[in-house]
Scaffold this active site. Structure first.
Site, PDB file in Angstrom:
ATOM      1  N   GLY A 210       0.802  -1.213   0.000  1.00  0.00           N
ATOM      2  CA  GLY A 210       0.000   0.000   0.000  1.00  0.00           C
ATOM      3  C   GLY A 210       0.839   1.269   0.000  1.00  0.00           C
ATOM      4  O   GLY A 210       0.536   2.240  -0.699  1.00  0.00           O
ATOM      5  N   THR A 211       1.901   1.269   0.783  1.00  0.00           N
ATOM      6  CA  THR A 211       2.727   2.462   0.920  1.00  0.00           C
ATOM      7  C   THR A 211       3.381   2.842  -0.405  1.00  0.00           C
ATOM      8  O   THR A 211       3.313   3.996  -0.842  1.00  0.00           O
ATOM      9  CB  THR A 211       3.823   2.215   1.988  1.00  0.00           C
ATOM     10  OG1 THR A 211       3.173   1.881   3.211  1.00  0.00           O
ATOM     11  CG2 THR A 211       4.703   3.422   2.191  1.00  0.00           C
TER      12      THR A 211
ATOM     13  N   ASN B  31      -8.188   3.381   8.448  1.00  0.00           N
ATOM     14  CA  ASN B  31      -7.687   2.180   9.114  1.00  0.00           C
ATOM     15  C   ASN B  31      -7.828   2.230  10.623  1.00  0.00           C
ATOM     16  O   ASN B  31      -7.846   1.200  11.278  1.00  0.00           O
ATOM     17  CB  ASN B  31      -6.217   1.926   8.740  1.00  0.00           C
ATOM     18  CG  ASN B  31      -5.355   3.143   8.941  1.00  0.00           C
ATOM     19  OD1 ASN B  31      -5.613   4.195   8.368  1.00  0.00           O
ATOM     20  ND2 ASN B  31      -4.338   3.022   9.767  1.00  0.00           N
TER      21      ASN B  31
ATOM     22  N   GLN C 102      -7.736  -0.618   3.006  1.00  0.00           N
ATOM     23  CA  GLN C 102      -8.643  -1.305   3.943  1.00  0.00           C
ATOM     24  C   GLN C 102      -9.909  -1.819   3.266  1.00  0.00           C
ATOM     25  O   GLN C 102     -10.743  -2.455   3.928  1.00  0.00           O
ATOM     26  CB  GLN C 102      -9.014  -0.378   5.116  1.00  0.00           C
ATOM     27  CG  GLN C 102      -7.850  -0.053   6.048  1.00  0.00           C
ATOM     28  CD  GLN C 102      -7.366  -1.262   6.873  1.00  0.00           C
ATOM     29  OE1 GLN C 102      -8.089  -2.247   7.047  1.00  0.00           O
ATOM     30  NE2 GLN C 102      -6.149  -1.183   7.376  1.00  0.00           N
TER      31      GLN C 102
ATOM     32  N   HIS D  24      -1.586  -8.384   2.483  1.00  0.00           N
ATOM     33  CA  HIS D  24      -1.618  -8.891   3.864  1.00  0.00           C
ATOM     34  C   HIS D  24      -2.833  -8.423   4.653  1.00  0.00           C
ATOM     35  O   HIS D  24      -3.051  -8.853   5.781  1.00  0.00           O
ATOM     36  CB  HIS D  24      -0.318  -8.523   4.595  1.00  0.00           C
ATOM     37  CG  HIS D  24      -0.132  -7.068   4.872  1.00  0.00           C
ATOM     38  ND1 HIS D  24      -0.215  -6.542   6.126  1.00  0.00           N
ATOM     39  CD2 HIS D  24       0.133  -6.014   4.052  1.00  0.00           C
ATOM     40  CE1 HIS D  24       0.009  -5.235   6.078  1.00  0.00           C
ATOM     41  NE2 HIS D  24       0.224  -4.894   4.826  1.00  0.00           N
TER      42      HIS D  24
ATOM     43  N   THR E 175      13.209  -7.615 -10.488  1.00  0.00           N
ATOM     44  CA  THR E 175      12.597  -8.946 -10.609  1.00  0.00           C
ATOM     45  C   THR E 175      11.363  -9.032  -9.711  1.00  0.00           C
ATOM     46  O   THR E 175      11.409  -8.648  -8.550  1.00  0.00           O
ATOM     47  CB  THR E 175      13.638 -10.033 -10.251  1.00  0.00           C
ATOM     48  OG1 THR E 175      14.736  -9.877 -11.146  1.00  0.00           O
ATOM     49  CG2 THR E 175      13.052 -11.430 -10.378  1.00  0.00           C
TER      50      THR E 175
ATOM     51  N   CYS F 299       3.283   5.130  18.726  1.00  0.00           N
ATOM     52  CA  CYS F 299       4.401   4.983  19.647  1.00  0.00           C
ATOM     53  C   CYS F 299       5.684   5.253  18.898  1.00  0.00           C
ATOM     54  O   CYS F 299       6.029   4.525  17.979  1.00  0.00           O
ATOM     55  CB  CYS F 299       4.462   3.570  20.199  1.00  0.00           C
ATOM     56  SG  CYS F 299       3.190   3.238  21.381  1.00  0.00           S
TER      57      CYS F 299
HETATM   58  C1  LIG Z   1      -5.149   2.711   4.987  1.00  0.00           C
HETATM   59  C2  LIG Z   1      -3.768   2.176   4.825  1.00  0.00           C
HETATM   60  N1  LIG Z   1      -2.982   2.685   3.884  1.00  0.00           N
HETATM   61  C3  LIG Z   1      -1.743   2.224   3.671  1.00  0.00           C
HETATM   62  C4  LIG Z   1      -1.225   1.202   4.435  1.00  0.00           C
HETATM   63  C5  LIG Z   1       0.165   0.721   4.173  1.00  0.00           C
HETATM   64  O1  LIG Z   1       0.181  -0.557   3.616  1.00  0.00           O
HETATM   65  P1  LIG Z   1       1.533  -1.399   3.584  1.00  0.00           P
HETATM   66  O2  LIG Z   1       1.977  -1.561   4.996  1.00  0.00           O
HETATM   67  O3  LIG Z   1       1.164  -2.680   2.923  1.00  0.00           O
HETATM   68  O4  LIG Z   1       2.527  -0.647   2.784  1.00  0.00           O
HETATM   69  C6  LIG Z   1      -2.012   0.647   5.446  1.00  0.00           C
HETATM   70  C7  LIG Z   1      -1.493  -0.449   6.310  1.00  0.00           C
HETATM   71  O5  LIG Z   1      -1.141  -0.248   7.447  1.00  0.00           O
HETATM   72  C8  LIG Z   1      -3.324   1.138   5.649  1.00  0.00           C
HETATM   73  O6  LIG Z   1      -4.119   0.648   6.609  1.00  0.00           O
END
Ligand SMILES: Cc1ncc(COP(=O)(O)O)c(C=O)c1O
Length: 377
Positions: A71-72, A152, A180, A202, A238, A328
């Site tokens: 996602g990031t 999230n 999400q 994941h 790759t 944290c």
């Molecule tokens: C809303 C949202 N965006 C982005 C991410 C980031 O995803 P990833 O950790 O797979 O890069 C998360 C995961 O924590 C998320 O909940």
């Protein structure tokens, strides 16, 4: 000690069917997808089959799906490409986005590459649509709107179609962080006005370190990672072959199980919500808990006392995995930016806990967690 895992918005357990689908690519089928002999072509074929599966489920074309590390990376790519390649000079976002979005837009603004506006929130923590329209109407520059589909931490769900329509009206680029919701809700991208969405395996019983970026076919962006010609020249390196196979299998499974799983998990959430409200007088639900909200997430604040301050720690000691709705860093715990933004000024008196569920959880587990909370507070 039996562990109770109520942190499925953070990550989920890999489904055994997904592991089975991945296994051949972790063992005998290890050919490099870029190799031209048949052993490599077999791997390439597995990636393209996975892409077609994902595209069919999200109702888009395979050419619009790029596999990434999660996602990031996908959000970073979409946002940076909007500035670097699509000419956006103004970004509209919200204060409750994931850090993958917030830190990216803040970096862009710091470099002076675009100006940044934050849309107002309603009392329940939804995007204020009137304010969004006002911001768009007063934006002479090409604009990127980046708003997450579901939050999230508190679970609030964006009306993605209404935001899409506004973006269309004002000719803005629209990125939605759908981490999400992909694998948790049906998507129909052909009939959704959005330029970029993302997903992470994941979060729906797939593997970690693999995700997708959807790029609408009407826009052209440049690669963020240069090198080989993988992912049609968009993302060199790759491929994560077994991860990609696992991502598609997990999405397929999630889609088949959507009806049953979403009903079951929604019942767990409502059950826990009702039990907590029966027992505790001074709790606050964070977000639009019983309205437009993820069926997987229940975020509740307990009032801050000496006992509740230690809640997360004590739940952990009891084998209960939940998330604090707090960030944290360097050992210090502070209330998260999401809770702060929603409960303007009141958040310091709260101890927010996020319970997030999957199909593996049960009512008995809810009862045990509620009992534990009772004894701790
Ligand atoms: C809303 C949202 N965006 C982005 C991410 C980031 O995803 P990833 O950790 O797979 O890069 C998360 C995961 O924590 C998320 O909940």
């Amino acid at each position: 000690m039996q562990r109770i895992y109520f942190d499925n918005a953070a990550t989920t357990a890999l489904a055994p069917e997904v592991l089975d689908a991945m296994m051949p690519y972790l063992t005998e089928k290890f050919g490099n997808p870029s190799s031209i002999y048949s052993y490599g072509r077999e791997s390439k074929m597995a990636i393209e089959t996975a892409r077609k599966t994902v595209a069919r489920i999200l109702n888009c074309t395979p050419g619009e799906i790029f596999f990434t590390s999660g996602g990031t990376e996908s959000s970073n790519t979409a946002i940076n490409a909007s500035i670097n390649d699509l000419g956006c000079k103004h970004i509209i976002t919200s204060p409750i986005e994931h850090h993958a979005t917030l830190h990216t837009v803040e970096t862009i603004a710091k470099k002076g590459l675009a100006r940044l506006s934050f849309v107002k929130l309603t009392d329940l923590g939804h995007i204020d649509m009137e304010d969004l329209e006002a911001l768009l109407a007063n934006s002479p520059e090409k604009t990127l709107v980046t708003l997450m589909h579901a939050n999230n931490e508190v679970g609030n769900i964006l009306d993605i179609h209404s935001v899409g329509e506004l973006c269309k009206k004002y000719n803005a680029i629209f990125h939605s962080d759908t981490v999400q919701t992909v694998g948790h809700y049906p998507f129909d991208l052909k009939n959704t006005y959005v330029h970029f969405i993302n997903g992470a395996g994941h979060k729906f019983h797939g593997p970690k370190g693999v995700g997708i970026l959807y790029v609408n076919e009407n826009i052209r962006i440049n690669p963020l990672i240069n090198g080989g010609s993988q992912e049609r020249n968009m993302r060199a390196g790759t491929e994560n072959l077994y991860g990609i196979v696992g991502f598609a299998k997990a999405l397929e499974l999630a889609t088949e199980r959507f009806e049953n799983d979403s009903n079951y998990i929604n019942e767990l959430k409502s059950y826990m919500h009702d039990r907590l409200n029966e027992i505790f007088e001074n709790i606050t639900c964070n977000g639009d808990t019983t309205g437009r909200s993820l069926y997987t997430v229940l975020n509740v604040s307990f009032s801050k006392t000496e006992k509740s301050d230690m809640l997360l720690f004590n739940l952990d000691m009891a084998g209960i995995c939940v998330s604090g709705g707090s960030a944290c860093s360097s050992g210090a715990s502070s209330v998260s930016h999401v809770i702060k933004a929603i409960h303007n000024g009141k958040s310091e008196k709260m101890v927010p806990i996020r319970f997030s569920f999957s199909r593996h959880n049960t009512k008995e587990e809810v009862d045990q967690v509620v009992e534990k909370l009772k004894s701790l507070i």
